[in-house]
Scaffold this motif. Sequence first.
Motif, PDB file in Angstrom:
ATOM      1  N   PHE A 421       0.880  -1.076  -0.090  1.00  0.00           N
ATOM      2  CA  PHE A 421      -0.005  -0.098  -0.136  1.00  0.00           C
ATOM      3  C   PHE A 421       0.872   1.336   0.059  1.00  0.00           C
ATOM      4  O   PHE A 421       0.579   2.108  -0.844  1.00  0.00           O
ATOM      5  CB  PHE A 421      -0.922  -0.043   1.232  1.00  0.00           C
ATOM      6  CG  PHE A 421      -1.796   1.296   1.484  1.00  0.00           C
ATOM      7  CD1 PHE A 421      -2.897   1.446   0.635  1.00  0.00           C
ATOM      8  CD2 PHE A 421      -1.388   2.049   2.342  1.00  0.00           C
ATOM      9  CE1 PHE A 421      -3.564   2.661   0.726  1.00  0.00           C
ATOM     10  CE2 PHE A 421      -2.217   3.289   2.536  1.00  0.00           C
ATOM     11  CZ  PHE A 421      -3.163   3.508   1.823  1.00  0.00           C
ATOM     12  N   ARG A 422       2.017   1.420   0.785  1.00  0.00           N
ATOM     13  CA  ARG A 422       2.768   2.405   0.920  1.00  0.00           C
ATOM     14  C   ARG A 422       3.514   2.607  -0.221  1.00  0.00           C
ATOM     15  O   ARG A 422       3.708   3.854  -0.651  1.00  0.00           O
ATOM     16  CB  ARG A 422       3.693   2.118   2.216  1.00  0.00           C
ATOM     17  CG  ARG A 422       4.657   3.324   2.339  1.00  0.00           C
ATOM     18  CD  ARG A 422       4.226   4.674   2.882  1.00  0.00           C
ATOM     19  NE  ARG A 422       5.194   5.687   2.814  1.00  0.00           N
ATOM     20  CZ  ARG A 422       5.718   6.292   1.728  1.00  0.00           C
ATOM     21  NH1 ARG A 422       5.135   5.954   0.578  1.00  0.00           N
ATOM     22  NH2 ARG A 422       6.404   7.394   1.905  1.00  0.00           N
ATOM     23  N   TRP A 423       4.043   1.827  -0.910  1.00  0.00           N
ATOM     24  CA  TRP A 423       4.948   1.964  -2.015  1.00  0.00           C
ATOM     25  C   TRP A 423       4.308   1.698  -3.357  1.00  0.00           C
ATOM     26  O   TRP A 423       4.810   2.106  -4.146  1.00  0.00           O
ATOM     27  CB  TRP A 423       6.204   0.982  -1.903  1.00  0.00           C
ATOM     28  CG  TRP A 423       6.990   1.412  -0.536  1.00  0.00           C
ATOM     29  CD1 TRP A 423       7.005   0.701   0.729  1.00  0.00           C
ATOM     30  CD2 TRP A 423       7.511   2.659  -0.188  1.00  0.00           C
ATOM     31  NE1 TRP A 423       7.798   1.148   1.604  1.00  0.00           N
ATOM     32  CE2 TRP A 423       8.034   2.402   1.061  1.00  0.00           C
ATOM     33  CE3 TRP A 423       8.158   3.704  -0.854  1.00  0.00           C
ATOM     34  CZ2 TRP A 423       8.815   3.594   1.882  1.00  0.00           C
ATOM     35  CZ3 TRP A 423       8.672   4.830  -0.124  1.00  0.00           C
ATOM     36  CH2 TRP A 423       9.122   4.561   0.937  1.00  0.00           C
ATOM     37  N   ILE A 424       3.440   1.079  -3.682  1.00  0.00           N
ATOM     38  CA  ILE A 424       2.729   0.886  -4.835  1.00  0.00           C
ATOM     39  C   ILE A 424       1.315   1.825  -4.764  1.00  0.00           C
ATOM     40  O   ILE A 424       1.110   2.650  -5.519  1.00  0.00           O
ATOM     41  CB  ILE A 424       2.561  -0.391  -5.241  1.00  0.00           C
ATOM     42  CG1 ILE A 424       3.805  -1.381  -5.169  1.00  0.00           C
ATOM     43  CG2 ILE A 424       1.910  -0.604  -6.566  1.00  0.00           C
ATOM     44  CD1 ILE A 424       3.607  -2.802  -5.385  1.00  0.00           C
ATOM     45  N   THR A 425       0.319   1.356  -4.001  1.00  0.00           N
ATOM     46  CA  THR A 425      -1.045   1.833  -4.179  1.00  0.00           C
ATOM     47  C   THR A 425      -1.098   3.684  -4.070  1.00  0.00           C
ATOM     48  O   THR A 425      -1.387   3.978  -4.897  1.00  0.00           O
ATOM     49  CB  THR A 425      -1.802   1.046  -3.002  1.00  0.00           C
ATOM     50  OG1 THR A 425      -1.649   0.001  -2.998  1.00  0.00           O
ATOM     51  CG2 THR A 425      -3.183   1.478  -3.398  1.00  0.00           C
ATOM     52  N   LEU A 426      -0.451   3.799  -2.892  1.00  0.00           N
ATOM     53  CA  LEU A 426      -0.476   5.254  -2.753  1.00  0.00           C
ATOM     54  C   LEU A 426       0.168   6.257  -3.576  1.00  0.00           C
ATOM     55  O   LEU A 426      -0.358   7.115  -4.144  1.00  0.00           O
ATOM     56  CB  LEU A 426       0.161   5.687  -1.198  1.00  0.00           C
ATOM     57  CG  LEU A 426      -0.581   6.916  -0.422  1.00  0.00           C
ATOM     58  CD1 LEU A 426      -2.065   6.698  -0.485  1.00  0.00           C
ATOM     59  CD2 LEU A 426       0.206   6.801   0.971  1.00  0.00           C
ATOM     60  N   PRO A 427       1.468   5.950  -3.981  1.00  0.00           N
ATOM     61  CA  PRO A 427       2.237   6.752  -4.876  1.00  0.00           C
ATOM     62  C   PRO A 427       1.402   6.748  -6.487  1.00  0.00           C
ATOM     63  O   PRO A 427       1.204   7.767  -6.859  1.00  0.00           O
ATOM     64  CB  PRO A 427       3.388   6.232  -5.092  1.00  0.00           C
ATOM     65  CG  PRO A 427       3.665   5.231  -4.020  1.00  0.00           C
ATOM     66  CD  PRO A 427       2.380   4.914  -3.263  1.00  0.00           C
ATOM     67  N   MET A 428       1.029   5.396  -6.942  1.00  0.00           N
ATOM     68  CA  MET A 428       0.223   5.261  -8.229  1.00  0.00           C
ATOM     69  C   MET A 428      -0.907   6.269  -8.136  1.00  0.00           C
ATOM     70  O   MET A 428      -1.343   6.976  -9.047  1.00  0.00           O
ATOM     71  CB  MET A 428      -0.056   4.048  -8.393  1.00  0.00           C
ATOM     72  CG  MET A 428       1.255   3.186  -8.828  1.00  0.00           C
ATOM     73  SD  MET A 428       1.936   3.434 -10.023  1.00  0.00           S
ATOM     74  CE  MET A 428       0.996   2.839 -11.358  1.00  0.00           C
ATOM     75  N   LEU A 429      -1.809   6.019  -6.944  1.00  0.00           N
ATOM     76  CA  LEU A 429      -2.907   6.593  -6.759  1.00  0.00           C
ATOM     77  C   LEU A 429      -2.768   8.220  -6.630  1.00  0.00           C
ATOM     78  O   LEU A 429      -3.669   8.975  -7.307  1.00  0.00           O
ATOM     79  CB  LEU A 429      -3.614   6.109  -5.358  1.00  0.00           C
ATOM     80  CG  LEU A 429      -5.050   6.309  -5.298  1.00  0.00           C
ATOM     81  CD1 LEU A 429      -5.644   5.076  -6.131  1.00  0.00           C
ATOM     82  CD2 LEU A 429      -5.451   6.225  -3.816  1.00  0.00           C
ATOM     83  N   LEU A 430      -2.023   8.508  -5.865  1.00  0.00           N
ATOM     84  CA  LEU A 430      -1.770  10.223  -5.820  1.00  0.00           C
ATOM     85  C   LEU A 430      -1.453  10.777  -7.233  1.00  0.00           C
ATOM     86  O   LEU A 430      -1.637  11.844  -7.790  1.00  0.00           O
ATOM     87  CB  LEU A 430      -0.689  10.490  -4.637  1.00  0.00           C
ATOM     88  CG  LEU A 430      -1.027  10.264  -3.251  1.00  0.00           C
ATOM     89  CD1 LEU A 430      -0.196  10.690  -2.316  1.00  0.00           C
ATOM     90  CD2 LEU A 430      -2.671  11.109  -2.944  1.00  0.00           C
TER      91      LEU A 430
END
Lengths: 523, 302
Positions: A421-430
């Motif tokens: 979540f911290r290193w894939i989901t969140l950055p991609m999402l933001l």
Amino acid sequence: MSVTIRNQVIKILLLGIFDVFAVQFAVALGSRISIILGLGIAVFTIVINVVFLSDRLYPWRWIVPALAGMFLLVVYPIGYSMVVAFTNYGDGHLLAKEQVIAQKLADLYQPSDAKTYSVTVFRNAANEFRYWLVDEDGNAFIHRPGEPGIVPVAPDDPAYGERDENGVPTSLDGFVPLERAALLQSATTLQNLVIEAPPNEIRVTNISPLRGIQAQELTPRWSYDPATDTLTNVETGTVYRSERGNFVTGEGESREVLQPGFPAFIGFDNFLRVLNDARIRDPFWRVFLWTVVFAAGSVFLTLGLGLAFAMLLNSRDLPLKPFFRSILIIPYAVPGWLVVTTWRGLLNPAYGPVNLTLENLLNTQIDWFSNATLVKIAILFVNMYLGFPYMMLISLGALQSIPGDMYEAATIDGANGRQQFRWITLPMLLVALAPLLVASFAFNFNNFTVIELFNNGGPPMSAATVAGHSDILLSYTFRLAFSGARGTDYGFAAAIGIFIFFIVGPITYFNFRLTRQFEEAAA
Amino acid sequence: MATATRTTTRRRTDREGMVMPNRRRNLIIRLVLLILGCIFALYPVLLILGASFDPRDTLSGARIIPENPSLVNYQTLFSGAQTPILRWLMNSIIVSSISTVIVLALTVLAAYSLSRFRFSGRRTTLLATLVIQVFPIAVSLVAFYLLLDQIGEIVPWLGLNTLGGLIILYCGGALGANAFLMKGYFDTIPRDIDESAKVDGASEWQTFAWIILPLIRPILAVVGILTFIGTFNDYLIPRVLLRDTQVFTLAVGLTTYIGNDFSQDWGVFTAGAIIGVLPITIAFIVLQTQIIGGLAQGAVKG
């Protein structure tokens, strides 16, 4: 061929009808209201005619109606606001300068050496009146209602027949003096008798059975000198000069301002007030700070809750997914004004079910509406309720667009769920959501509905300002310009509007850059 | 290639076999949280719905299912005795419908030209419509008020405190995000279609009206719905422009009506809100995908 001719005729006919109305509108606006506006409409009328009559400008025919609307109702207001922001337009400065001068010149007073008249009232059978006035020196005048002023009468003028010992005629062809009884009967009417003798006025001051009717002459208190642009008080001799929207006299301590003022350009004063004027500075910056906290906090909270629900929904084996999504979107589907008003009710200290439950749980009194901190918490909460579904839906879209093999690779590398979540989901999402988050910030920066409907910007900061603790810049503008409780100040309100633009404008601009909208527009 | 596929498949089954009970627990937690979320989302709405059937007409002691449900609030509402709520609803419908029709007409024409013709000034126009969107409504608010005040001196039904004035302000902003949305959609329709229509002898207008217009119905629907909902839900501009009870829109009327006192009129208020807002809420939920798609390209809902 005949069809073409018919179409041409119809086109010219319609254009003619349009022109008749447009020209009338332009002339009326230009002559009575605003020359610039009248000219603007005239120019657009000409443009529309040219566009529709020229074949070369054919593509513009499709656009020109929308463009005309845009210029009159979007571009012109923006420019107009910018002009108003540099004026003192508002209460106390509403009338044009000429109107203020005219108003002053119509202001009469009774000088200590005012001329005094004794008046004899004559009446005829048709109940019409004549007034005979004699001044202190024995000069006689006659006033006929309907004719302005008083006409001097020579002492020996034979046209007025026989006179009594005071020089008053015994009758005036058909008119006879009012008897004492009748005089007293119509005393109230006579009390209000005003004889216009421009620029002066003669008013009845006293009616007594013994001395009859006494009247005095009133003269203008003010004189205006266009050469020096000054108003002079005739009674005191004080000279008032015209200065930034007011007639003023004296300097420093003895400076005196004449009311009303008139609209005038005052340079950057409205903008400088937020720096220099202590009564404005403090509330303004507090409002500004809360506006930023509110807008950023709203984005943060709605995104947080929205993303949480999106991640809960984002699973292939979840049953009833469309059902959950449709229920969760409801706070966003219901109009904002209703949601805010409902929450205002739910949190009401006396009746609100949510508030009563909370008070029972915490065993304490909570008033969300009169405490400056609590009201802000409540507003952020309500706005989170209102806005999370939007964030949920766009996050859901963004989550689904993150390639699955990225997670697969991360799993192979041994990343756990939290790390993924911290290193894939969140950055991609933001990255994917950044433009929408920025737009959401700009939107909430001006989210008038939530602020105004939850607590009208209250609780009030102090008696010295219209601003309340929960006011954002836009609702503060609204209060300054339209609330009326403390008068209106269009100039200052417009200046704050421009201040808002200087914050939101660049944000929106860079957002357009970010999303390559300008390139798209230029394509 | 084949080996690679086999290994991934094997690993997946392995993981699933191992994680299965975990996954079920995970799903149950998800469901519980989602149900809690739904309760959170629904509670205020259900409370309004309940209150509209509560004859006591007060927020005090409100419950989702009232004690003696009745239609009395709706009767009061439709009798019009107490408040002009139906009048406000009519005003809102009038303003939103007329605005939507005019906005659609203006933008569809402009977008067609911007998509189909190449002429000098085209790029400038597109950039201009983009640039004016940079100015927030806050800038123009004071000027809107003063401008309508001035126009009203000449044409009273377009002035302050009139529905006409409200409508022209909404229509003035027709270009902007809408035109872009629309132009983008026009661009996706192959020009060969217009070319062949013109070869068959259709005029520019006929091509537009008979060939292109039917093809762009989806985007017409999206822009139309966005405009209707946006104007129907707007609170700021009507709040600034409208002064008299008789010309209020539903948003201004209802919120003014309930005011600060929730001890009375709550039932009639909620009944009015349900009648006025239910259709638009349902439309929103049904068309959520299109609406969010349109919003994400343009502005955020008001």
